[in-house]
Structures are given as structure tokens and as C-alpha cells.
Scaffold this active site. Sequence first.
Site, PDB file in Angstrom:
ATOM      1  N   LYS A  12       0.865  -1.160   0.253  1.00  0.00           N
ATOM      2  CA  LYS A  12       0.201  -0.171  -0.274  1.00  0.00           C
ATOM      3  C   LYS A  12       0.795   0.753   0.154  1.00  0.00           C
ATOM      4  CE  LYS A  12      -3.926  -1.985   2.918  1.00  0.00           C
ATOM      5  NZ  LYS A  12      -4.684  -0.936   3.828  1.00  0.00           N
ATOM      6  N   ASP A  68      -8.362   1.128   4.316  1.00  0.00           N
ATOM      7  CA  ASP A  68      -8.806  -0.033   4.282  1.00  0.00           C
ATOM      8  C   ASP A  68      -9.448  -0.883   2.909  1.00  0.00           C
ATOM      9  OD1 ASP A  68      -9.117  -1.826   6.152  1.00  0.00           O
ATOM     10  OD2 ASP A  68     -10.870  -1.733   6.050  1.00  0.00           O
ATOM     11  N   ASP A 162      -4.118  -9.556  -6.363  1.00  0.00           N
ATOM     12  CA  ASP A 162      -3.889  -9.440  -7.711  1.00  0.00           C
ATOM     13  C   ASP A 162      -3.878 -10.221  -9.212  1.00  0.00           C
ATOM     14  OD1 ASP A 162      -4.164  -6.431  -6.750  1.00  0.00           O
ATOM     15  OD2 ASP A 162      -1.970  -6.234  -7.383  1.00  0.00           O
TER      16      ASP A 162
END
Length: 202
Positions: A12, A68, A162
Site C-alpha cells: 500500500k 482500508d 492481484d
Amino acid sequence: MNILLASSNRHKLKELREIFADTPVNIEMAQSSMLEGVEESAPTFVENALIKARALAEKVGGPALADDSGLVVPCLNGAPGVYSSRYCGQNASDAENNAKLVRELKRQGFSGEPEKSAPEAFFYCVLVYLEGPRYPTPLMCEGVWRGRIVLEPRGDSGFGYDPHFLPRDGAHTAAELSTNEKNAHSHRGQACRAMRSLILSE
Ligand code: ITT
């Protein structure tokens, strides 16, 4: 300007940093001890983002940013949803979570063929920025990235789900895209660009 991110997920951080790269904003990861004992106990992404941002803002007595996010599969009643990082148990690896996703979809009767009838899904991301622990107006930005789940994983960049996520109108899974290409379309890219505009206009 330094902003602390209430996260221990380095993927992230990498994606967020790329979007803020040409701005005066520098995003730093909070120390893991600052987030000890913080429980993402709510049933929605936005509540969990607020829990993380507020916990960090309280700890440092200043601004905090939280992300989130997760994968939502409507034919699995929204799972893995807010449990995306712990779908296969508290400390589950990405591989274990992905294997459970494939198992659950096979249980629903999906075989992986043909690809165009693969189950629909979307990634969701909400970013919350708090000026301080008691500040009354958090900045909140969201993003949705729609696509399908392929049962055979493809690609080795990115993280999480992914390799199984085929974006709508795309020929490559999210794990076959560079960080830049993924950010141009992804849930986190959308939320982050909106947050970038809000923070820079303050
Ligand atoms: P922090 O709470 O410390 O930020 P986390 O990974 O536990 O890290 P979340 O609770 O927001 O974060 O859960 C996010 C999970 O959703 C992540 O671990 C992946 O399994 C999935 N996910 C979110 N964004 C994703 C993306 O861009 N690509 C693939 N999977 C993603």
C-alpha cells in the site's frame, strides 16, 4: 509535509507514494508498535479506516492517514470483503487467501472456462485522513475497480488478490501491470488522487 500512514502493508505504501511522488507530501509508514492492539472490528471498510486513522492520530497527537481496502465478490455475498487480508485465518498469506477464494468459487460451480463468464468482483478502497484524534471532519475518499476473478493466477507484481483479478476491458490481471499502470485504474489510485487534491487544496 510528512503524513503518517496507519498501515503495516508495504505494498500500500509503495502505491500511495507513487501518486504523491510529485507533491510536497511525503508518506511515512507508522511504526508497528503504534498500531499494536488496534482491531479492525467493524463490518464496513470506512469504519475500519476510521478506527486505524483515529488510533494512530491518538498515539502521535497529530494527523494520520489510513487505507482500508479489499476484494468484494457479489456471488460470495460480498466476501472476502473486510476480511480480505485474513480470509483464510488471522495470519494467512496471500497464497492461502487466494487458494480459499478459488475453492469457494469452484464450490459455487465456476470452472474458469470460458473466461468471459468468470465471476464478477471489485476492489474497493477508502482512504481516511484525520487532522488529529478529535478533529471533527475527516477527509474520506473512495475508489472502486471492477473486473472478474480468473481461477488461474497470472503475473507476479502487486500483492494480495492481484494475480486473480482481471480488470473490466483489460487483457492483463492486476499482477501483470506495473505499479504505474495499476495506479492509473485501481481502487487505490482513484481514492489516492482524490485525497491528493483535497490535501493539497487545504
Ligand atoms: P493494514 O490494515 O495494516 O493497512 P492490511 O493488508 O491488513 O494492512 P486491510 O485490512 O485494508 O489491510 O486489508 C487489505 C487486503 O485486501 C489486502 O491484504 C489484500 O488481501 C486485499 N487488497 C486490498 N487492495 C488490494 C490490491 O490493490 N491488490 C490486491 N489485493 C488487495
